[in-house]
Design a protein around this motif. Sequence first.
Motif, PDB file in Angstrom:
ATOM      1  N   ASN A 194     -13.583  -3.381  -4.917  1.00  0.00           N
ATOM      2  CA  ASN A 194     -13.817  -4.134  -3.689  1.00  0.00           C
ATOM      3  C   ASN A 194     -12.530  -4.715  -3.114  1.00  0.00           C
ATOM      4  O   ASN A 194     -12.373  -4.820  -1.898  1.00  0.00           O
ATOM      5  CB  ASN A 194     -14.820  -5.261  -3.937  1.00  0.00           C
ATOM      6  CG  ASN A 194     -16.241  -4.748  -3.960  1.00  0.00           C
ATOM      7  OD1 ASN A 194     -16.500  -3.602  -3.593  1.00  0.00           O
ATOM      8  ND2 ASN A 194     -17.161  -5.577  -4.413  1.00  0.00           N
ATOM      9  N   ARG A 197     -11.140  -1.956  -1.182  1.00  0.00           N
ATOM     10  CA  ARG A 197     -11.902  -1.759   0.067  1.00  0.00           C
ATOM     11  C   ARG A 197     -11.560  -2.847   1.081  1.00  0.00           C
ATOM     12  O   ARG A 197     -11.358  -2.569   2.271  1.00  0.00           O
ATOM     13  CB  ARG A 197     -13.403  -1.789  -0.222  1.00  0.00           C
ATOM     14  CG  ARG A 197     -13.881  -0.572  -1.007  1.00  0.00           C
ATOM     15  CD  ARG A 197     -15.343  -0.703  -1.375  1.00  0.00           C
ATOM     16  NE  ARG A 197     -16.206  -0.725  -0.200  1.00  0.00           N
ATOM     17  CZ  ARG A 197     -17.448  -1.199  -0.190  1.00  0.00           C
ATOM     18  NH1 ARG A 197     -17.985  -1.693  -1.289  1.00  0.00           N
ATOM     19  NH2 ARG A 197     -18.154  -1.167   0.915  1.00  0.00           N
ATOM     20  N   LYS A 200      -8.326  -2.304   2.673  1.00  0.00           N
ATOM     21  CA  LYS A 200      -8.360  -1.215   3.666  1.00  0.00           C
ATOM     22  C   LYS A 200      -9.071  -1.644   4.948  1.00  0.00           C
ATOM     23  O   LYS A 200      -9.190  -0.867   5.884  1.00  0.00           O
ATOM     24  CB  LYS A 200      -9.108  -0.016   3.079  1.00  0.00           C
ATOM     25  CG  LYS A 200      -8.297   0.804   2.091  1.00  0.00           C
ATOM     26  CD  LYS A 200      -9.128   1.990   1.642  1.00  0.00           C
ATOM     27  CE  LYS A 200      -8.398   2.813   0.603  1.00  0.00           C
ATOM     28  NZ  LYS A 200      -9.359   3.584  -0.229  1.00  0.00           N
ATOM     29  N   GLU A 202     -12.332  -2.394   5.104  1.00  0.00           N
ATOM     30  CA  GLU A 202     -13.745  -1.994   5.138  1.00  0.00           C
ATOM     31  C   GLU A 202     -14.639  -3.228   5.221  1.00  0.00           C
ATOM     32  O   GLU A 202     -14.282  -4.290   4.729  1.00  0.00           O
ATOM     33  CB  GLU A 202     -14.096  -1.193   3.872  1.00  0.00           C
ATOM     34  CG  GLU A 202     -13.499   0.185   3.869  1.00  0.00           C
ATOM     35  CD  GLU A 202     -13.847   0.966   2.601  1.00  0.00           C
ATOM     36  OE1 GLU A 202     -14.876   0.700   1.973  1.00  0.00           O
ATOM     37  OE2 GLU A 202     -13.044   1.848   2.247  1.00  0.00           O
TER      38      GLU A 202
END
Length: 210
Positions: A194, A197, A200, A202
């Motif tokens: 996570n 993520r 990034k 997300e």
Amino acid sequence: MVFGDFDGDRVRRYAEAINRFSGKLAVVIGGGRIARNFIGIARGLGADEVWCDEIGIVVTRINAMVLLSGLKGCAPVVPEDFSSAKLLLTDYDKVVMGGTFPGHTTDATAALLAEALKAEQLLIATSVDGVYSSDPRRDSEATRFEELTPEELVEIVARNDVRAGSSSVVDLLASKIIQRSRIPTVIFEGTPENVERALKGEKIGTIIRP
Ligand code: U5P
């Protein structure tokens, strides 16, 4: 970010996730279960809350030293205050630190550092997958918020306590700093996957949007 316990593989995966991120990044590490164990023992021996906080801070700095061992392009020291962290980030892409002074958790340290750095975004990797209407570990009716304003976040966390080693989703000081700095913040379950993520960009956890 918090390490659950002495788990080398997990620390390695955090380091890898951070190493894959290109750009400036300041990381603040929490004390995890180890800090809570030590604080519990000290409190049982009669230590006051400031001393318990000091013990917690030392553990966070050890965690920072351990993570630093696996980071590339990171300042090779663990700063103990915000100005030093800021200075190091002018020479290095990454900096990792633990706590600073008593009275709050590393959530607030991270929020203060984000404010000092005028960060684009604050990512709070915690032990639950976002902010809930009440503690999901105790209340099965608790609902998770996709998005909150800083004011709503302050109202939710104000119901929690502020003892050393507190386990509120984020601490009250952190929420107040998020409110005053207006820095967009994401609060999510801080597994290494996570963290990657979130880095990034997300969509994950609860977004605190001013
Ligand atoms: N702590 C502080 N100040 C800091 C960071 C941490 O007093 O700047 C103490 C708190 O008692 C906190 C503990 O609960 O260290 C471990 O940090 P954390 O894992 O709760 O973030």
